[in-house]
Design an enzyme around this catalytic site. Sequence first.
Site, PDB file in Angstrom:
ATOM      1  N   CYS A 235       0.826  -1.220   0.000  1.00  0.00           N
ATOM      2  CA  CYS A 235       0.000   0.000   0.000  1.00  0.00           C
ATOM      3  C   CYS A 235       0.853   1.259   0.000  1.00  0.00           C
ATOM      4  O   CYS A 235       0.319   2.371  -0.083  1.00  0.00           O
ATOM      5  CB  CYS A 235      -0.944   0.007   1.197  1.00  0.00           C
ATOM      6  SG  CYS A 235      -2.026  -1.421   1.231  1.00  0.00           S
TER       7      CYS A 235
ATOM      8  N   HIS B 240      -9.093   5.165  -0.887  1.00  0.00           N
ATOM      9  CA  HIS B 240      -7.810   4.467  -0.777  1.00  0.00           C
ATOM     10  C   HIS B 240      -7.595   3.503  -1.957  1.00  0.00           C
ATOM     11  O   HIS B 240      -7.645   2.288  -1.800  1.00  0.00           O
ATOM     12  CB  HIS B 240      -7.770   3.706   0.555  1.00  0.00           C
ATOM     13  CG  HIS B 240      -6.527   2.903   0.806  1.00  0.00           C
ATOM     14  ND1 HIS B 240      -5.285   3.265   0.344  1.00  0.00           N
ATOM     15  CD2 HIS B 240      -6.333   1.738   1.483  1.00  0.00           C
ATOM     16  CE1 HIS B 240      -4.389   2.352   0.723  1.00  0.00           C
ATOM     17  NE2 HIS B 240      -4.998   1.422   1.407  1.00  0.00           N
TER      18      HIS B 240
END
Lengths: 385, 385
Positions: free
Chosen positions: B83, B332
């Site tokens: 991420c 996200h």
Amino acid sequence: MQKPVIAGVGFTKITAHWKYSLKDLAAEAALKALDDAGNSEIDAIVIGNMMSGIINGQENLGSLVAESIGLSGVPGVKVEAACASGAAAVMWAGLSVLSGVFDSVLAVGVEKMTDVTDNEDVSSALATAADYDYEVFFGATFPSLNALVMRSYAKTYKLSPEDFGYLPILMHKNAVDVAHAQLRFPIDMNGYLNSPIISDPLKLFDCAPIGDGAAALVITRRDVAKNSDHLVEIAGFGSATDILATYRRDDFTRLRAAELATKRALSMAELESKDFDIVQIHDAFSVIGYLNLEALGVVEKGKAHEFIASGDAERSGALPVNPEGGLKARGHPVGATGIYQIAELALQLSGRAASSQVEDAKVGVAMNVGGTGSNVIVHVLRRVE
Amino acid sequence: MQKPVIAGVGFTKITAHWKYSLKDLAAEAALKALDDAGNSEIDAIVIGNMMSGIINGQENLGSLVAESIGLSGVPGVKVEAACASGAAAVMWAGLSVLSGVFDSVLAVGVEKMTDVTDNEDVSSALATAADYDYEVFFGATFPSLNALVMRSYAKTYKLSPEDFGYLPILMHKNAVDVAHAQLRFPIDMNGYLNSPIISDPLKLFDCAPIGDGAAALVITRRDVAKNSDHLVEIAGFGSATDILATYRRDDFTRLRAAELATKRALSMAELESKDFDIVQIHDAFSVIGYLNLEALGVVEKGKAHEFIASGDAERSGALPVNPEGGLKARGHPVGATGIYQIAELALQLSGRAASSQVEDAKVGVAMNVGGTGSNVIVHVLRRVE
């Protein structure tokens, strides 16, 4: 400008490593390279890998590999450029060393292709290097795309089936005495011609095998290297992309990105193609190997087969090509291949290539190709006297 | 040392972009950033992305994105750090600009998470950021690993369920008037407390949503920037890894890599935590957001919830946090998130953040977290006066 140097080299044998994980392979190569470099302090780790997410269910290789060699804490990242991922890792490691922010960076290429046992799964994973929307969705595989290139090249230059055999025959010959090579048996023209058709006109013996392997380099600067007995300079590097979907290019018989990457690498190195004493080409398929030689400017267009047939590319020839057997016979663990190429070249230029050693090479070049030539990275290496 | 500067910023709305491909999203963000930078010549493209191979059947994004914006030929590569892939792309682009080899580099973060419609497929893809051998193989998912961290943190600091609600409530409040945000609705404590349990004690409203998006930055040097009216300096960056498998760490209530990355970024920037005027944290899960604030040195350990509850983190507060809504509400899109964070910070520091603008921020920091803190990258940005 100060150039990056290669201070340490390490790699594993290429084979089906059933007993080892991706992490094990990466760690073995990395620890060998660190040892070879006299255990430099490492400021960052760059992993070249293409398919770990799809095949091994594992991304975040920067953290995984850092931990596996006791360096958790060090910055770590994965770099991907299809089959050119290895050389991409080396290039970005080199850039970071030139930045002055990092002194020594470990580049590790790794691919564990045999964690899936179905060839279709490997083919699907490899196909992610092609254009999903315009090629893969319609069923194109990497062999079929390279068959398209081979067909076009054969037609343009009026090549016979035999003409494509010279390169794989030489690669198998070279690999016989190389301990880390995957296919250590010779093949002859008859064997080549009678090998099964994979995607007409591509034969089995035109294709590099599937295999697992890892290779690593410690990349640093001369003023901070811990050792000085076998340093090899990265005199220049160059990278270029081309249109992803093969069929959308103007000319199938040229690798434009390879030509551009070569030009950029030579410009940075302030050298010319005639300065090469040894060459590493990306012979994932015979025709791509030939196109590499043409893009590197060492043979005329359509004449690569004559150059190989003449014996000039042998270890003892005028311009040795892949003296350890290339992707075809040394092996092609995809994301590791670019680092194997540069590692083998570094060993050659420092006189440490054992059975595959060629005589007195001072300047060498390695071309690593992603996709059907859509992403190409070239490194020019020079012996440090 | 001359520092990299951000000359152009672009991003897409974050949502389920059913009509757009990965390439379309990347191209939209990239073209906006190029336009914002006054169309600098671009020497290389670095793509931050985590899951394109698994979810979209597409690797080789360097070539894909270069082609999609008419820059085929330019070097292009994908960088992956789970991420934290977006910030990794920015950091390596910054390093390459500092090397002097490239003048201007385009960093593009992109993730198209909705090309698979089954949540289990997305969870599997996300789980490749964890340790396959010791976590994923045994069924651990990202929510379950973060629930482990949350449970440990709550126990250590005696936090109530309400204490974790302050952050998501603020993030939803901030996102309401942000055009590109994914979840533009407010939530209250009652709504938070009554949201379903995902993995006890983790609630639905502790988790960032799944979404598609792309963000891009033109990274260059001040002496070669085409524009000068909104340049923002990357004063420092730092990156660190930690042990991949969460359970193998000594302390679940600290993000060691985040602390180390912060230290490195501040050292390069020659600044301290007290110099931050605005903060971007990686609130993929509420507890991770709190751990970010602690690692950045802006709150004491165990006190992050009090800081948020006090109002100091609001847009008008003493130290605004994620004024556009953070991962929780702005969205996200994994590999793009780090670039969104830095892009939003660059807009804030150059006074161009529209409805989310905070007052007179000169120094900002963005923390992008991969895995459960196994790979963290911090950028410190400074307004160019």
